[in-house]
Write an enzyme that holds these catalytic residues in place. Sequence first.
Site, PDB file in Angstrom:
ATOM      1  N   TRP A  89      45.866  97.877 -10.540  1.00 54.18           N
ATOM      2  CA  TRP A  89      45.199  96.605 -10.265  1.00 54.18           C
ATOM      3  C   TRP A  89      43.827  96.798  -9.625  1.00 54.18           C
ATOM      4  CZ3 TRP A  89      50.105  97.968  -8.714  1.00 54.18           C
ATOM      5  CH2 TRP A  89      50.218  98.549  -7.444  1.00 54.18           C
ATOM      6  N   GLU A 105      49.161  91.536  -5.227  1.00 60.18           N
ATOM      7  CA  GLU A 105      49.426  91.293  -3.807  1.00 60.18           C
ATOM      8  C   GLU A 105      50.766  90.595  -3.587  1.00 60.18           C
ATOM      9  OE1 GLU A 105      48.048  92.521  -1.334  1.00 60.18           O
ATOM     10  OE2 GLU A 105      46.207  93.304  -2.179  1.00 60.18           O
ATOM     11  N   TYR A 158      48.103  87.142   5.354  1.00 61.58           N
ATOM     12  CA  TYR A 158      47.727  88.441   4.810  1.00 61.58           C
ATOM     13  C   TYR A 158      47.152  88.320   3.402  1.00 61.58           C
ATOM     14  CZ  TYR A 158      47.855  92.506   2.015  1.00 61.58           C
ATOM     15  OH  TYR A 158      47.464  93.449   1.120  1.00 61.58           O
ATOM     16  N   LEU A 200      63.191  93.078  -8.591  1.00 62.93           N
ATOM     17  CA  LEU A 200      62.102  93.337  -7.649  1.00 62.93           C
ATOM     18  C   LEU A 200      62.407  92.777  -6.254  1.00 62.93           C
ATOM     19  CD1 LEU A 200      59.391  94.785  -7.705  1.00 62.93           C
ATOM     20  CD2 LEU A 200      58.285  92.639  -8.305  1.00 62.93           C
ATOM     21  N   GLY A 201      63.336  91.800  -6.198  1.00 61.71           N
ATOM     22  CA  GLY A 201      63.748  91.288  -4.889  1.00 61.71           C
ATOM     23  C   GLY A 201      62.892  90.138  -4.376  1.00 61.71           C
ATOM     24  N   TYR A 202      63.348  89.528  -3.284  1.00 59.30           N
ATOM     25  CA  TYR A 202      62.645  88.398  -2.665  1.00 59.30           C
ATOM     26  C   TYR A 202      62.209  87.392  -3.730  1.00 59.30           C
ATOM     27  CZ  TYR A 202      62.434  90.656   1.910  1.00 59.30           C
ATOM     28  OH  TYR A 202      62.763  91.221   3.117  1.00 59.30           O
ATOM     29  N   ASP A 261      48.093  94.029   7.454  1.00 56.53           N
ATOM     30  CA  ASP A 261      49.449  94.223   6.931  1.00 56.53           C
ATOM     31  C   ASP A 261      50.141  95.276   7.806  1.00 56.53           C
ATOM     32  OD1 ASP A 261      48.220  96.581   6.180  1.00 56.53           O
ATOM     33  OD2 ASP A 261      49.515  96.803   4.439  1.00 56.53           O
TER      34      ASP A 261
END
Length: 356
Positions: free
Chosen positions: A21, A43, A126, A86-88, A144
């Site tokens: 990226w 991000e 962030y 990938l989670g969350y 971060d």
Amino acid sequence: MDHFSYDLLTWYDRHHRDLPWRTGPGDRLKGERADPYHVWLSEIMLQQTTVQAVKAYYEKFLARWPRVEDLAAAETDEVMAAWAGLGYYARARNLKKCAETIAREHGGVFPDTLEGLKALPGIGDYTAAAIAAIAFDRPETVVDGNVERVVTRLFAIETPLPAAKPEIRSWTAKLTPRERPGDFAQAMMDLGATICTPKRPACALCPFRAHCLALANDDPERFPLKMPKAARPVRRGAAFVAETPDGRVLLRTRPEAGLLGGMAEPPTTGWTARQDGETGSDAAPFAAEWSHAGEITHVFTHFELRLSVWHAVTSERPVAGGRWESGLGEKALPSVMKKAISKAIPDAFKRRPHDR
DNA sequence: AAGTCGTGGAT
DNA sequence: TATCCAAGACT
């Protein structure tokens, strides 16, 4: 404090990581900025997630949805399925909402200010600062976990996290240069990821080694100080993996809000903090010859889940809220659910989808 | 404002 | 095995 950022940027020019990226060195020399869509997508994926895990997902998303309008026009189910693993998962839901907002309310153009970015779903302090700095060359303060570690060491901050956050932000703001703020932010993160690591930092290679108070006075590994964490409780429950003779598996969709929101699962019981014996088949979605396939353990951030897994081969029957599905490999299944299904059907994810 | 929200790799 | 923790956000 200009010498700090100068030393760091000099180090970054030589030692920066090449990541999908990021714009190439040639692009940056021409003064080109990174694509806000690329920066944003990366991000969001990188929130609490390792670079290693993100790379493949980033490439997949960008190939499938090259522009933010493409993502906005996609089916939410497709986006959730692409995110699976990938989670969350709230990130994926907010990713879709954010893309729709940008497409509909901003004409497909990302806001270029901190305030404009922070107003979007999934973008907090962030991420807003990171996009503003990296994609729009704004001198925002990007903090971060890496920056917290670097700064607490550099200034030997004895206040434990999270109380130290204002202090850390203040020091980081003083360090942030007006020139190349995006490179500065990425340099701080690269430094934290490759040199100023949590364990065994490579201080001899650090561009800040001559100025680091933790290195001069003490043991750098001692920073950042943290408040002690609470113990992780155990929750228990049962999962019921039902399949037809031709290999269709009963799945349902979890509620949108909360843990694993909007993701598929085999029917499960509630997950309680009960400490007594294993959950029996009496809680199954329907009567059948349930056999106990075993138990799986999955560790979430704030609790450990022990699922008793039951298996039955049965004729396809209607179940409220349930679907009999084949081709599990392409469904939006969280890792914990794949683990449970595999316990009952070891080759479940090697099967191809049926016709029909 | 402390709790909630995944996963996999490193140590 | 146990613990940490990785480019945090949301409530």
